[in-house]
Design a protein around this motif. Structure first.
Motif, PDB file in Angstrom:
ATOM      1  N   MET A 416       1.270  38.202  48.223  1.00 44.16           N
ATOM      2  CA  MET A 416      -0.002  37.780  48.805  1.00 44.16           C
ATOM      3  C   MET A 416      -0.496  38.803  49.823  1.00 44.16           C
ATOM      4  SD  MET A 416      -0.952  35.227  47.174  1.00 44.16           S
ATOM      5  CE  MET A 416      -2.403  34.803  48.153  1.00 44.16           C
ATOM      6  N   ALA A 417       0.434  39.492  50.491  1.00 40.67           N
ATOM      7  CA  ALA A 417       0.031  40.581  51.378  1.00 40.67           C
ATOM      8  C   ALA A 417      -0.600  41.713  50.575  1.00 40.67           C
ATOM      9  CB  ALA A 417       1.243  41.087  52.165  1.00 40.67           C
ATOM     10  N   VAL A 418      -0.061  41.977  49.387  1.00 43.44           N
ATOM     11  CA  VAL A 418      -0.651  42.979  48.498  1.00 43.44           C
ATOM     12  C   VAL A 418      -2.030  42.519  48.030  1.00 43.44           C
ATOM     13  CG1 VAL A 418      -0.423  44.098  46.238  1.00 43.44           C
ATOM     14  CG2 VAL A 418       1.567  43.891  47.733  1.00 43.44           C
ATOM     15  N   ALA A 419      -2.130  41.234  47.663  1.00 39.35           N
ATOM     16  CA  ALA A 419      -3.410  40.703  47.184  1.00 39.35           C
ATOM     17  C   ALA A 419      -4.505  40.826  48.236  1.00 39.35           C
ATOM     18  CB  ALA A 419      -3.233  39.235  46.776  1.00 39.35           C
ATOM     19  N   ALA A 420      -4.120  40.727  49.505  1.00 41.85           N
ATOM     20  CA  ALA A 420      -5.107  40.801  50.582  1.00 41.85           C
ATOM     21  C   ALA A 420      -5.761  42.175  50.683  1.00 41.85           C
ATOM     22  CB  ALA A 420      -4.442  40.448  51.911  1.00 41.85           C
ATOM     23  N   LEU A 421      -5.194  43.186  50.026  1.00 35.87           N
ATOM     24  CA  LEU A 421      -5.754  44.537  50.063  1.00 35.87           C
ATOM     25  C   LEU A 421      -6.972  44.681  49.164  1.00 35.87           C
ATOM     26  CD1 LEU A 421      -2.406  46.565  49.876  1.00 35.87           C
ATOM     27  CD2 LEU A 421      -3.737  46.022  51.925  1.00 35.87           C
ATOM     28  N   TYR A 429      -5.711  38.539  43.144  1.00 36.95           N
ATOM     29  CA  TYR A 429      -4.775  37.908  42.209  1.00 36.95           C
ATOM     30  C   TYR A 429      -4.311  38.909  41.150  1.00 36.95           C
ATOM     31  CZ  TYR A 429      -6.449  33.411  44.098  1.00 36.95           C
ATOM     32  OH  TYR A 429      -6.771  32.361  44.914  1.00 36.95           O
ATOM     33  N   SER A 430      -5.258  39.663  40.625  1.00 37.50           N
ATOM     34  CA  SER A 430      -4.938  40.663  39.609  1.00 37.50           C
ATOM     35  C   SER A 430      -3.965  41.705  40.155  1.00 37.50           C
ATOM     36  CB  SER A 430      -6.226  41.341  39.132  1.00 37.50           C
ATOM     37  OG  SER A 430      -5.936  42.408  38.246  1.00 37.50           O
ATOM     38  N   LEU A 431      -4.235  42.152  41.375  1.00 34.79           N
ATOM     39  CA  LEU A 431      -3.366  43.150  41.991  1.00 34.79           C
ATOM     40  C   LEU A 431      -1.967  42.596  42.212  1.00 34.79           C
ATOM     41  CD1 LEU A 431      -3.113  45.965  43.218  1.00 34.79           C
ATOM     42  CD2 LEU A 431      -3.943  45.030  45.383  1.00 34.79           C
ATOM     43  N   ALA A 432      -1.878  41.333  42.606  1.00 31.87           N
ATOM     44  CA  ALA A 432      -0.570  40.709  42.832  1.00 31.87           C
ATOM     45  C   ALA A 432       0.225  40.622  41.537  1.00 31.87           C
ATOM     46  CB  ALA A 432      -0.755  39.318  43.432  1.00 31.87           C
ATOM     47  N   PHE A 433      -0.422  40.187  40.462  1.00 33.02           N
ATOM     48  CA  PHE A 433       0.265  40.101  39.170  1.00 33.02           C
ATOM     49  C   PHE A 433       0.690  41.488  38.691  1.00 33.02           C
ATOM     50  CE2 PHE A 433      -2.094  35.953  38.434  1.00 33.02           C
ATOM     51  CZ  PHE A 433      -0.948  35.169  38.481  1.00 33.02           C
ATOM     52  N   GLY A 434      -0.183  42.471  38.835  1.00 32.29           N
ATOM     53  CA  GLY A 434       0.160  43.824  38.405  1.00 32.29           C
ATOM     54  C   GLY A 434       1.312  44.410  39.193  1.00 32.29           C
ATOM     55  N   THR A 435       1.314  44.162  40.500  1.00 33.54           N
ATOM     56  CA  THR A 435       2.416  44.645  41.332  1.00 33.54           C
ATOM     57  C   THR A 435       3.727  43.985  40.940  1.00 33.54           C
ATOM     58  OG1 THR A 435       0.887  44.996  43.175  1.00 33.54           O
ATOM     59  CG2 THR A 435       3.236  44.877  43.707  1.00 33.54           C
ATOM     60  N   ALA A 436       3.677  42.686  40.671  1.00 32.82           N
ATOM     61  CA  ALA A 436       4.883  41.974  40.242  1.00 32.82           C
ATOM     62  C   ALA A 436       5.417  42.537  38.933  1.00 32.82           C
ATOM     63  CB  ALA A 436       4.579  40.482  40.093  1.00 32.82           C
ATOM     64  N   ALA A 437       4.526  42.902  38.005  1.00 28.52           N
ATOM     65  CA  ALA A 437       4.960  43.514  36.745  1.00 28.52           C
ATOM     66  C   ALA A 437       5.690  44.818  37.016  1.00 28.52           C
ATOM     67  CB  ALA A 437       3.747  43.754  35.840  1.00 28.52           C
TER      68      ALA A 437
END
Length: 467
Positions: A416-421, A429-437
């Motif tokens: 969620m800290a990544v998503a806030a960027l 949300y997209s960034l969070a899912f991509g980072t998790a991948a």
């Protein structure tokens, strides 16, 4: 009386139901939180306490619960844990003040922290043969996440048609069933207990409990407040300091809560990493997609719960197949392939956008991710408990469940800290899912590096080494 195959199956089913219920209890008030806030007349930020009280005590006390199990026996700790868990559930359902409910949720977690490692210790005695224990743990790995999926669905249905208070009927009923079983067929199958008569390392228990609980609270609070807020960095720094001191103390005491080297075995590292990431991604997908469907797509709570029916159905199917898959390919390969499949599912979900269709855009990613994480849970549960002797079965259960509990907390807060960027919510949300991948792919590479020699072998050899 000897343990018959029928009683063995009944005992496993009952213990699996208890484990699933412990995870069910974490998520069961997720959807009705707004309704709880209205009923008690509290602000949205204060709901954080109701949401996290159970998980904080559960995760913080698991290592001590494992140690108590190895000291006093699985049957004893299961009985105490279920009594506390059941009574606290009754208290939470009947609470008419917010503070009382938070206290009851905290006590629920304390009961769960004794129950979870005790159940694993009993399993170790029920299945003394390495191959039988491996099959049992392969199924056990998927039970927890299945409990979370069912809890998420049930909370939407119950909140819509009855009252959130009735959600507590499930943990009360399961606790009663467990206590009846302890007084009936279960003790006949789990009479023996480890003869650990050494100290309990109370200093280590206090440091670990406070460190995990404070650190977890800080991470969870970061979802509501800025990282620069004292309510975030204060608990975080305190938790890190206490855990650092814990590891120093563990090297000095005669009977450490967490023996040095216990988590450094390569198989156990991969197993615990797999459980942490699998639980983190499941927490991420349920949290983000629940917000997306209700806020961005304006779905009702019941419709949102319905969107996760395929998720739960996939978990159920994979759980039934888990034992055969792990027996056929070995826990190490199953965990690694699960990481790769899960990465593909997360990458698919990274394509989320404000106009996306559920059936064509979200559902395939949900199913792919759930398939991968189910494989991870199955294989990683076996890896996490390999080379564990009966006198450390409670410790292994405590460590495994701690990893499972920390996954959603650590993973969700970080992502969620990544998503806030991102410039807007959905892109976040997209960034969070991509980072998790990406994290999944890195973890698959690390798993290969740590166990590359074994991955080139049949890998079923690994299962035969379970002791």
């Amino acid at each position: 009386m000897q343990t018959t195959k029928r009683n063995l199956n009944k005992a496993f089913a009952l213990l699996a139901l208890i484990q699933a219920t412990l995870i069910f209890t974490i998520v069961m008030i997720g959807i009705p939180l707004p309704e709880i806030g209205v009923e008690f007349g509290i602000h949205e930020a204060d709901l954080l306490l109701a949401s996290t009280a159970y998980g904080l005590s559960f995760s913080g006390l698991l290592l001590f619960g494992g140690r108590l199990t190895d000291r006093f026996g699985g049957r004893t700790l299961l009985t105490i844990g279920l009594c506390l868990f059941g009574l606290a559930s009754v208290g939470a359902a009947l609470s008419f003040h917010f503070s009382a409910m938070v206290l009851m949720r905290f006590l629920q977690g304390a009961g769960a922290a004794m129950t979870a490692p005790a159940a694993v210790a009993i399993l170790r005695h029920l299945y003394p043969e390495p191959e039988d224990f491996m099959r049992a743990m392969a199924t056990w790995g998927g039970v927890s996440v299945l409990g979370g999926g069912v809890g998420f669905l049930a909370s939407g249905v119950v909140t819509t048609w009855i009252s959130w208070r009735w959600m507590f009927a499930v943990p009360v009923g399961v606790a009663l069933m467990g206590l009846i079983a302890v007084a009936g067929f279960l003790p006949k199958a789990a009479q023996s207990r480890p003869s650990v008569q050494s100290g309990l390392d109370l200093i280590g228990a206090v440091l670990a409990t406070l460190g995990i609980a404070l650190g977890s609270y800080g991470l969870i609070a970061s979802g509501e407040f800025a990282w620069s807020s004292p309510g975030v960095y204060g608990p975080l720094l305190s938790g890190v300091a206490l855990l650092s001191l814990f590891f120093v103390v563990e090297r000095q005491v005669k009977s450490p809560l967490l023996p040095p080297g216990f988590v450094r075995e390569p198989y156990r590292i991969v197993g615990l990493m797999g459980i942490l990431l699998a639980s983190a991604s499941m927490g991420l997908v349920t949290f983000l997609l629940s917000l997306f469907l209700q806020i961005q797509q304006h779905w009702t709570p019941l419709e949102t719960a319905g969107a996760f029916v395929p998720y739960t159905f996939t978990l159920l199917l994979m759980n039934r197949a888990a034992s055969g898959i792990v027996s056929r390919f070995g826990p190490l390969k199953v965990t690694c392939f699960g990481l790769l499949i899960g990465a593909a599912g997360l990458a698919w979900l990274a394509g989320i956008h404000s106009q996306i269709e559920y059936l064509s855009g979200l559902l395939p990613g949900i199913v792919i991710l759930t398939t991968g994480t189910s494989m991870m849970f199955a294989g990683a549960a076996v890896l996490s408990t390999m080379h564990v002797s009966p006198h450390q079965a409670g410790l292994a259960g405590g460590v495994m469940n701690t990893s499972m509990e920390l996954g959603p907390t650590l993973g969700l807060a970080s992502l969620m800290a990544v998503a806030a960027l991102a410039p807007d919510v959905v892109r976040g949300y997209s960034l969070a899912f991509g980072t998790a991948a990406g994290v999944y792919l890195v973890a698959a590479g690390l798993a290969w590096f740590l166990t590359r020699d074994k991955l080139l072998q049949t890998d079923t050899v690994a299962a035969d080494k379970v002791q």
